[in-house]
Design a protein around this motif. Structure first.
Motif, PDB file in Angstrom:
ATOM      1  N   ARG A 428       9.249 -34.293  17.076  1.00 25.72           N
ATOM      2  CA  ARG A 428       9.180 -33.343  18.189  1.00 25.72           C
ATOM      3  C   ARG A 428       9.353 -33.993  19.555  1.00 25.72           C
ATOM      4  NH1 ARG A 428       8.523 -28.250  17.816  1.00 25.72           N
ATOM      5  NH2 ARG A 428       7.781 -28.029  19.960  1.00 25.72           N
ATOM      6  N   ILE A 429       9.374 -35.313  19.630  1.00 25.22           N
ATOM      7  CA  ILE A 429       9.553 -35.934  20.940  1.00 25.22           C
ATOM      8  C   ILE A 429      10.908 -35.562  21.517  1.00 25.22           C
ATOM      9  CG2 ILE A 429       9.798 -38.125  22.166  1.00 25.22           C
ATOM     10  CD1 ILE A 429       7.660 -39.299  20.420  1.00 25.22           C
ATOM     11  N   GLY A 430      11.954 -35.590  20.695  1.00 25.18           N
ATOM     12  CA  GLY A 430      13.286 -35.237  21.180  1.00 25.18           C
ATOM     13  C   GLY A 430      13.350 -33.810  21.690  1.00 25.18           C
ATOM     14  N   THR A 431      12.727 -32.887  20.970  1.00 26.82           N
ATOM     15  CA  THR A 431      12.723 -31.485  21.395  1.00 26.82           C
ATOM     16  C   THR A 431      11.977 -31.319  22.709  1.00 26.82           C
ATOM     17  OG1 THR A 431      12.819 -30.728  19.101  1.00 26.82           O
ATOM     18  CG2 THR A 431      12.038 -29.144  20.741  1.00 26.82           C
ATOM     19  N   VAL A 432      10.803 -31.932  22.799  1.00 30.63           N
ATOM     20  CA  VAL A 432      10.002 -31.836  24.021  1.00 30.63           C
ATOM     21  C   VAL A 432      10.747 -32.461  25.195  1.00 30.63           C
ATOM     22  CG1 VAL A 432       7.843 -32.537  25.128  1.00 30.63           C
ATOM     23  CG2 VAL A 432       7.833 -31.778  22.751  1.00 30.63           C
ATOM     24  N   LEU A 433      11.408 -33.589  24.955  1.00 32.92           N
ATOM     25  CA  LEU A 433      12.160 -34.269  26.010  1.00 32.92           C
ATOM     26  C   LEU A 433      13.295 -33.387  26.524  1.00 32.92           C
ATOM     27  CD1 LEU A 433      12.995 -36.735  27.705  1.00 32.92           C
ATOM     28  CD2 LEU A 433      14.142 -37.644  25.686  1.00 32.92           C
ATOM     29  N   LYS A 434      14.080 -32.822  25.618  1.00 32.85           N
ATOM     30  CA  LYS A 434      15.197 -31.966  26.042  1.00 32.85           C
ATOM     31  C   LYS A 434      14.707 -30.728  26.781  1.00 32.85           C
ATOM     32  CE  LYS A 434      17.037 -31.921  21.895  1.00 32.85           C
ATOM     33  NZ  LYS A 434      17.947 -31.594  20.766  1.00 32.85           N
ATOM     34  N   ASP A 435      13.628 -30.158  26.300  1.00 30.58           N
ATOM     35  CA  ASP A 435      13.097 -28.966  26.965  1.00 30.58           C
ATOM     36  C   ASP A 435      12.567 -29.294  28.358  1.00 30.58           C
ATOM     37  OD1 ASP A 435      13.723 -27.442  24.750  1.00 30.58           O
ATOM     38  OD2 ASP A 435      11.680 -27.381  23.960  1.00 30.58           O
ATOM     39  N   ALA A 436      11.888 -30.437  28.476  1.00 31.36           N
ATOM     40  CA  ALA A 436      11.252 -30.780  29.753  1.00 31.36           C
ATOM     41  C   ALA A 436      12.262 -31.217  30.807  1.00 31.36           C
ATOM     42  CB  ALA A 436      10.217 -31.887  29.539  1.00 31.36           C
ATOM     43  N   MET A 437      13.422 -31.672  30.406  1.00 32.94           N
ATOM     44  CA  MET A 437      14.401 -32.151  31.389  1.00 32.94           C
ATOM     45  C   MET A 437      14.890 -31.038  32.307  1.00 32.94           C
ATOM     46  SD  MET A 437      16.638 -35.076  29.453  1.00 32.94           S
ATOM     47  CE  MET A 437      17.562 -35.462  30.930  1.00 32.94           C
ATOM     48  N   VAL A 438      14.766 -29.793  31.854  1.00 35.79           N
ATOM     49  CA  VAL A 438      15.198 -28.687  32.709  1.00 35.79           C
ATOM     50  C   VAL A 438      14.327 -28.577  33.951  1.00 35.79           C
ATOM     51  CG1 VAL A 438      13.757 -26.829  31.760  1.00 35.79           C
ATOM     52  CG2 VAL A 438      16.067 -26.312  32.594  1.00 35.79           C
ATOM     53  N   GLU A 439      13.127 -29.133  33.905  1.00 36.56           N
ATOM     54  CA  GLU A 439      12.247 -29.032  35.059  1.00 36.56           C
ATOM     55  C   GLU A 439      12.803 -29.782  36.269  1.00 36.56           C
ATOM     56  OE1 GLU A 439      10.087 -26.870  34.748  1.00 36.56           O
ATOM     57  OE2 GLU A 439       9.865 -26.752  32.572  1.00 36.56           O
ATOM     58  N   LYS A 440      13.771 -30.669  36.049  1.00 35.34           N
ATOM     59  CA  LYS A 440      14.434 -31.327  37.174  1.00 35.34           C
ATOM     60  C   LYS A 440      15.357 -30.373  37.923  1.00 35.34           C
ATOM     61  CE  LYS A 440      14.433 -36.139  35.609  1.00 35.34           C
ATOM     62  NZ  LYS A 440      15.248 -37.366  35.467  1.00 35.34           N
ATOM     63  N   ILE A 441      15.649 -29.236  37.297  1.00 32.65           N
ATOM     64  CA  ILE A 441      16.606 -28.289  37.875  1.00 32.65           C
ATOM     65  C   ILE A 441      15.937 -26.966  38.221  1.00 32.65           C
ATOM     66  CG2 ILE A 441      18.739 -26.999  37.421  1.00 32.65           C
ATOM     67  CD1 ILE A 441      19.472 -29.331  35.480  1.00 32.65           C
ATOM     68  N   TRP A 442      15.189 -26.393  37.274  1.00 36.33           N
ATOM     69  CA  TRP A 442      14.524 -25.116  37.513  1.00 36.33           C
ATOM     70  C   TRP A 442      13.618 -25.193  38.736  1.00 36.33           C
ATOM     71  CZ3 TRP A 442      12.627 -23.346  32.007  1.00 36.33           C
ATOM     72  CH2 TRP A 442      13.684 -22.696  31.349  1.00 36.33           C
ATOM     73  N   GLU A 443      13.601 -24.125  39.492  1.00 38.07           N
ATOM     74  CA  GLU A 443      12.737 -23.985  40.669  1.00 38.07           C
ATOM     75  C   GLU A 443      13.008 -25.047  41.723  1.00 38.07           C
ATOM     76  OE1 GLU A 443      11.553 -21.280  40.465  1.00 38.07           O
ATOM     77  OE2 GLU A 443      11.320 -20.925  38.335  1.00 38.07           O
ATOM     78  N   GLY A 444      14.243 -25.568  41.738  1.00 36.00           N
ATOM     79  CA  GLY A 444      14.642 -26.489  42.791  1.00 36.00           C
ATOM     80  C   GLY A 444      14.798 -27.918  42.320  1.00 36.00           C
ATOM     81  N   THR A 445      15.968 -28.509  42.592  1.00 35.32           N
ATOM     82  CA  THR A 445      16.179 -29.922  42.296  1.00 35.32           C
ATOM     83  C   THR A 445      15.388 -30.771  43.285  1.00 35.32           C
ATOM     84  OG1 THR A 445      18.082 -30.059  43.784  1.00 35.32           O
ATOM     85  CG2 THR A 445      18.515 -29.412  41.497  1.00 35.32           C
ATOM     86  N   THR A 446      15.354 -32.069  43.042  1.00 37.50           N
ATOM     87  CA  THR A 446      14.619 -32.960  43.941  1.00 37.50           C
ATOM     88  C   THR A 446      15.185 -32.903  45.349  1.00 37.50           C
ATOM     89  OG1 THR A 446      14.078 -34.437  42.106  1.00 37.50           O
ATOM     90  CG2 THR A 446      13.903 -35.348  44.322  1.00 37.50           C
ATOM     91  N   THR A 447      16.511 -32.833  45.480  1.00 34.21           N
ATOM     92  CA  THR A 447      17.114 -32.751  46.814  1.00 34.21           C
ATOM     93  C   THR A 447      16.705 -31.468  47.523  1.00 34.21           C
ATOM     94  OG1 THR A 447      19.013 -34.112  46.202  1.00 34.21           O
ATOM     95  CG2 THR A 447      19.294 -32.641  48.077  1.00 34.21           C
ATOM     96  N   VAL A 448      16.778 -30.331  46.811  1.00 33.33           N
ATOM     97  CA  VAL A 448      16.374 -29.053  47.406  1.00 33.33           C
ATOM     98  C   VAL A 448      14.910 -29.094  47.833  1.00 33.33           C
ATOM     99  CG1 VAL A 448      15.941 -26.614  46.877  1.00 33.33           C
ATOM    100  CG2 VAL A 448      18.111 -27.665  46.209  1.00 33.33           C
ATOM    101  N   LEU A 449      14.062 -29.647  46.980  1.00 31.73           N
ATOM    102  CA  LEU A 449      12.633 -29.696  47.283  1.00 31.73           C
ATOM    103  C   LEU A 449      12.317 -30.695  48.393  1.00 31.73           C
ATOM    104  CD1 LEU A 449      11.310 -29.470  43.636  1.00 31.73           C
ATOM    105  CD2 LEU A 449      11.173 -27.702  45.375  1.00 31.73           C
ATOM    106  N   SER A 450      13.094 -31.770  48.489  1.00 31.01           N
ATOM    107  CA  SER A 450      12.862 -32.730  49.571  1.00 31.01           C
ATOM    108  C   SER A 450      13.159 -32.091  50.922  1.00 31.01           C
ATOM    109  CB  SER A 450      13.718 -33.987  49.371  1.00 31.01           C
ATOM    110  OG  SER A 450      15.101 -33.713  49.553  1.00 31.01           O
ATOM    111  N   LEU A 451      14.166 -31.222  50.966  1.00 35.40           N
ATOM    112  CA  LEU A 451      14.456 -30.503  52.211  1.00 35.40           C
ATOM    113  C   LEU A 451      13.382 -29.459  52.499  1.00 35.40           C
ATOM    114  CD1 LEU A 451      18.314 -30.082  51.759  1.00 35.40           C
ATOM    115  CD2 LEU A 451      17.121 -31.686  53.263  1.00 35.40           C
TER     116      LEU A 451
END
Length: 610
Positions: A428-451
């Motif tokens: 399940r580590i692979g599944t959890v990893l793939k699912d969690a990577m979307v958090e870098k995009i959903w609700e704002g990327t790091t660049t959007v949030l830094s602004l």
């Protein structure tokens, strides 16, 4: 040789995700009053066992959703079909009050900590069911604040209900093809219907195309649509409550009507890298009925609570995913033998050192996230100070961006700690990893949030001082550092000095931004510094309370300052502040090549180019 012959690997066994976690029990003890803690602890212990059994079994019954757009007679039906496991997970979380607890407010501002911690320990064993609940949470808050009396009577109680036969979930529709995170380019149009009325608010006909609609199996959605002219940008947007199916309120035993009953068509389901169990769709709104929430052309203002709450949920998911992967890697170290079977991984100092490094990041992020959660609870219950309200505004984008950025690297390390077994889907580590990577995009990327952080820091009293108020950040940091008892000050003097320097550097960077390039490294330094302050706050509490974990908590703070990444983050900010104007030019040349050189080459004869 048959597979059952020869060497048999020993399966690992995970412990209760709450009681065996190295952070959560003591963190809860510090954050909650004694009487609340005693009541809540037992429920979380019970739920932890349920996560390992009921929820874990339901994840084995989940499968990707599908849409049947036409029946055998060629009629458009748009039948969205989800799996038994997905529906079961949703029902279990509703019964557990994941959304209900924060709005029941039985424990006042501490209800947020309780509700979020319950969801936290389920992440990794609930197949991103947290996504629709994050949006349901945010929508509930919006309706609580600006919903009509009928909305608060008929819809809000269903969003927060613990009865799965009555409970609603909600979606959030903002993303469109032209703008992505830039809602100012929204194409969806809302027109008032003059001859219609509804107790839920002014009725509008809504036409448009929503590019991402997570949780398409929900009952309602909050959506932005244009009520002003296109040139008004985001100032011409209004917020609407849209039923996915009509009638919205119907008898419990009535069949669920299709989305077509409100003129909503499912164009297709998204083919995503991860979160494949979650039904995310492209939707066509062709005269859908919606109800205005709040004032016209004030949609961005009124949807802000949704964004803030879902960003905290996003951070929670990132850190909860780390928790799951670390629990697996730590449990595996207790059963996997190496060196010809003579040594367990847990007795190998090199392996334990890598586990400790991963746990260090997990501890820092967990304290950061729940520090923000407590601020949210205080703000919603109107017991937060003005400084705490301002701090919540600043910390929300920071914790979301920082947690998402740090999570994937830790989870990758956990995967390698299991060797080949970690790369298998069964772990399940692979599944959890793939699912969690979307958090870098959903609700704002790091660049959007830094602004967004730059905008938040510009608010009076948040960071920079005025004649009547000292810096919020500086005051908060100074309060924590100054509370350190003398014996701890002696042990941590150098680290405390470093922490003060970082606070000063953050305030300086936000007060006098020298270049747009400064926003991202400053967010990172701010997040490292803030998490360090939360770790220090906990270490002081453990030390003064005589907790058995006190020395460990002090060491975690020390290592986070020395080894966690704070010092490189400080250097990054200083480097960017002193970078010359040529840097952006060189960035472009590194990425796109030297255009002037390319032009000269193109002007050469073909023979010369050869």
């Amino acid at each position: 040789m048959r597979v059952e012959q020869g060497f048999q690997p020993t399966p690992y066994t995970e412990g209760n995700p709450f009681t065996t976690d190295p952070v959560l029990p003591n963190l809860l003890k510090r954050l909650l009053p004694r009487d609340v803690h005693e009541e809540v602890y037992g429920d979380l212990e019970r739920f932890g066992l349920k996560v390992l059994t009921t929820l874990h079994d339901l994840t084995s019954k989940t499968s990707e959703p599908r849409v049947v757009q036409y029946d055998q007679w060629g009629r458009r039906i748009d039948d969205l079909q989800t799996s038994e496991g997905w529906r079961g997970l949703k029902a279990q979380m509703q019964e557990e009050g994941v959304i209900g607890i924060p709005f029941e407010r039985k424990y006042g501002e501490f209800s947020r900590v309780y509700g979020f911690m319950k969801q936290f320990i389920a992440i990794g064993d609930s197949d991103v069911i947290s996504c629709p609940f994050a949006m349901t949470d945010g929508t509930s808050r919006v309706l609580e604040l600006v919903g009509s009396p009928a909305v608060k009577r008929d819809i809000f109680p269903r969003l927060t209900s613990r009865d799965p036969s009555l409970a609603f979930t909600a979606g959030q529709w903002m993303t469109e093809r032209p703008g992505g995170s830039d809602v100012s380019q929204t194409e969806t149009i809302a027109r008032p219907v003059s001859n219609a009325s509804s107790p839920y608010g002014p009725v509008y006909r809504i036409d448009g195309f929503k590019w991402f609609s997570s949780a398409t199996d929900s009952d309602i959605a909050v959506a932005l649509a244009r009520t002003g002219p296109p040139e008004s940008g985001s100032r011409g947007l209004s917020l609407f409550l849209i039923p996915l199916r009509r009638p919205l309120i119907r008898p419990v035993d009535a069949p669920r009507p299709p989305a077509l009953t409100n003129n909503i068509k499912i164009h297709r389901l998204k083919n995503k890298f991860g979160t494949k169990i979650l039904p995310t769709a492209e939707l066509s709104l062709e005269g859908a009925e919606g109800y205005l929430l709040g004032e016209v052309n004030q949609g961005v203002k009124f949807i802000t609570p949704v964004l803030n709450i879902t960003r905290i949920h996003s951070a929670l998911t990132s850190v909860g995913s780390i928790r799951k992967c670390l629990a697996i890697a730590t449990a595996y170290s207790s059963v996997r033998a190496i060196s010809g079977g003579r040594q367990l991984l847990k007795d190998n100092v090199l392996h334990v050192a890598e586990l400790a490094r991963a746990h260090l990041t997990y501890r820092a992020l967990t304290h950061f996230v729940f520090g923000v959660v407590l601020l949210l609870g205080k703000t919603e219950c109107k017991v937060a100070t003005d400084d705490e309200v301002l701090r919540l505004r600043l910390l929300t984008p920071a914790v979301k961006a920082f947690a998402a950025d740090k999570a994937s690297g830790v989870m990758e390390e956990c995967m390698t700690m299991l060797g080949g077994q970690g790369y298998m889907e069964e772990s399940r580590i692979g599944t959890v990893l793939k699912d969690a990577m979307v958090e870098k995009i959903w609700e704002g990327t790091t660049t959007v949030l830094s602004l967004d952080m730059v905008r938040a820091a510009a608010k009076p009293g948040v960071l920079h001082a005025s004649a009547s108020t000292i810096s919020n950040m500086h005051q908060w940091a100074n309060t924590i550092v100054s509370s350190c008892p003398a014996d701890l000050v002696h042990r941590l003097a150098e680290r405390l000095a470093t922490l003060r320097i970082c606070v000063t550097e953050v305030i300086s960077a936000y007060t006098n931004p020298s270049t747009p390039l400064l926003s991202r490294p400053t967010l990172a330094l701010f997040a490292y510094t803030t998490s360090a302050l939360y770790l220090l706050e906990h270490a002081i509490w453990a030390h003064e309370s005589g907790e058995a974990t006190a020395n460990t908590d002090i060491e975690v703070f020390r290592r986070w300052i020395d080894e966690g990444g704070l010092l490189p983050a400080l250097q990054d900010v200083r480097r960017v502040k002193t970078a010359g104007a040529d840097r952006t030019k060189m960035d472009a040349e590194i990425v796109y090549g030297n255009t002037s050189t390319t032009q000269v080459v193109d002007d050469l004869p073909i023979s010369a180019r050869l």
